[in-house]
Design an enzyme around this catalytic site. Structure first.
Site, PDB file in Angstrom:
ATOM      1  N   ARG A 135      -8.611  30.556  39.406  1.00 27.07           N
ATOM      2  CA  ARG A 135      -8.000  31.786  38.888  1.00 27.07           C
ATOM      3  C   ARG A 135      -9.149  32.668  38.390  1.00 27.07           C
ATOM      4  NH1 ARG A 135      -6.260  33.887  33.941  1.00 27.07           N
ATOM      5  NH2 ARG A 135      -4.390  35.219  34.083  1.00 27.07           N
ATOM      6  N   LYS A 170     -14.977  33.792  30.750  1.00 30.56           N
ATOM      7  CA  LYS A 170     -14.513  33.392  29.422  1.00 30.56           C
ATOM      8  C   LYS A 170     -15.676  33.191  28.457  1.00 30.56           C
ATOM      9  CE  LYS A 170      -9.960  31.549  30.553  1.00 30.56           C
ATOM     10  NZ  LYS A 170      -9.062  30.380  30.583  1.00 30.56           N
TER      11      LYS A 170
END
Length: 278
Positions: free
Chosen positions: A255, A221
């Site tokens: 995740r 991210k």
């Protein structure tokens, strides 16, 4: 600390890895995008072989500025993939990344195991009641607004307390409806500045006393690649570092885009924690 996925009790005291499979043309990391059957099967087989317990399938990109996808299109993308994977891997545990109750219901009916909702039911008022009827595990994430406007909603009185209050309210509603297996996701990157993401990670242990499994999704991210002045494709090393921090602070599910490296993190973290205990 277990969740029941299609009759299989999965113990989350030992952290598990959830591999990401995006059936979208515009997810922020190109390495997670798959569309044709051959590439989907190849990627899924690899993630399962590397140790993924869950495969999380998304057909609606939640990155800021992503294109709108109709419910019909989302279903058209995702249901055939579920059918394909169930046929090829009968024991697979599929998580469905959606905020729409109709998509959730049809995917579960076609063989998926659990629902991963970025809005904790706030973007579809039927989601919580639908999950209750389906009797499946439910991952509820913290987010303010929706994917199009969330990055303008980063004001908090107190970041950690506000997120804890959010979960307290959403958990109460879910439990009142009879939802039993609930996982919480603090929502890294959703309605949070780069600095807030690190404040959240550094205080992650404060979510342990909510007494529900904790999912962390920081994989590649912007909180990593922007800080390091890189691109998502260059953010694996940073992802691994933050995954280890999350595990040591109590994460139960990672995740990720890169399963093999995350499974390695879990093994190392478990060894470290066993040394602390001994």
């Amino acid at each position: 600390m277990t969740i029941n996925c299609k009759g299989q009790l999965i113990d989350l005291k030992s952290p598990k890895v959830m591999g990401i499979l995006n059936i979208t043309p515009d997810s922020f990391y190109g390495g997670s995008r798959f569309s044709d059957s051959k590439s989907v099967l190849k990627r899924t087989e690899a993630m399962l072989a590397e140790g993924a317990t869950f495969i999380d399938i998304g057909a609606y990109s939640s990155r800021p500025g992503a294109a709108h996808v109709s419910e019909v299109e989302e279903l058209g993308r995702i249901v055939p993939i579920i059918e394909l994977l169930i046929k090829e891997f009968p024991l697979i545990q599929i998580s469905i990344d959606t905020f729409r109750s109709k998509v959730a219901a049809e995917c579960i009916q076609n063989g998926a195991s659990l629902i991963n909702d970025i809005s904790a039911g706030l973007l579809d008022e039927q989601m919580l009641s639908t999950v209750a009827k389906l009797k499946v595990p439910y991952i509820m994430m913290h987010m303010k607004g929706d994917p199009k406007n969330m990055q303008s909603k980063t004001e908090y009185q107190n970041l950690i307390n506000d997120i804890r209050k959010y979960f307290s309210e959403r958990l109460r509603l879910a439990k009142d409806l009879g939802i039993v297996d609930i996982v919480i996701d603090p929502g890294f990157g959703f309605a949070k500045t780069l600095e807030q993401n690190y404040e959240l990670l550094s205080n992650l242990e404060l979510f342990r006393n909510i007494e529900h499994p904790l999912l962390v999704g920081v994989s590649r991210k912007s909180m990593i690649y922007k800080l390091l002045d890189k691109q998502p494709e260059e953010a694996l090393n940073g992802t691994t570092a933050l995954n280890m921090a999350a595990l040591l602070k109590g994460a139960n599910i990672l995740r990720v885009h890169d399963v093999k490296e995350a499974v390695g993190c879990v093994k190392l973290a478990e060894q470290l924690k066993s040394e602390f205990i001994s």
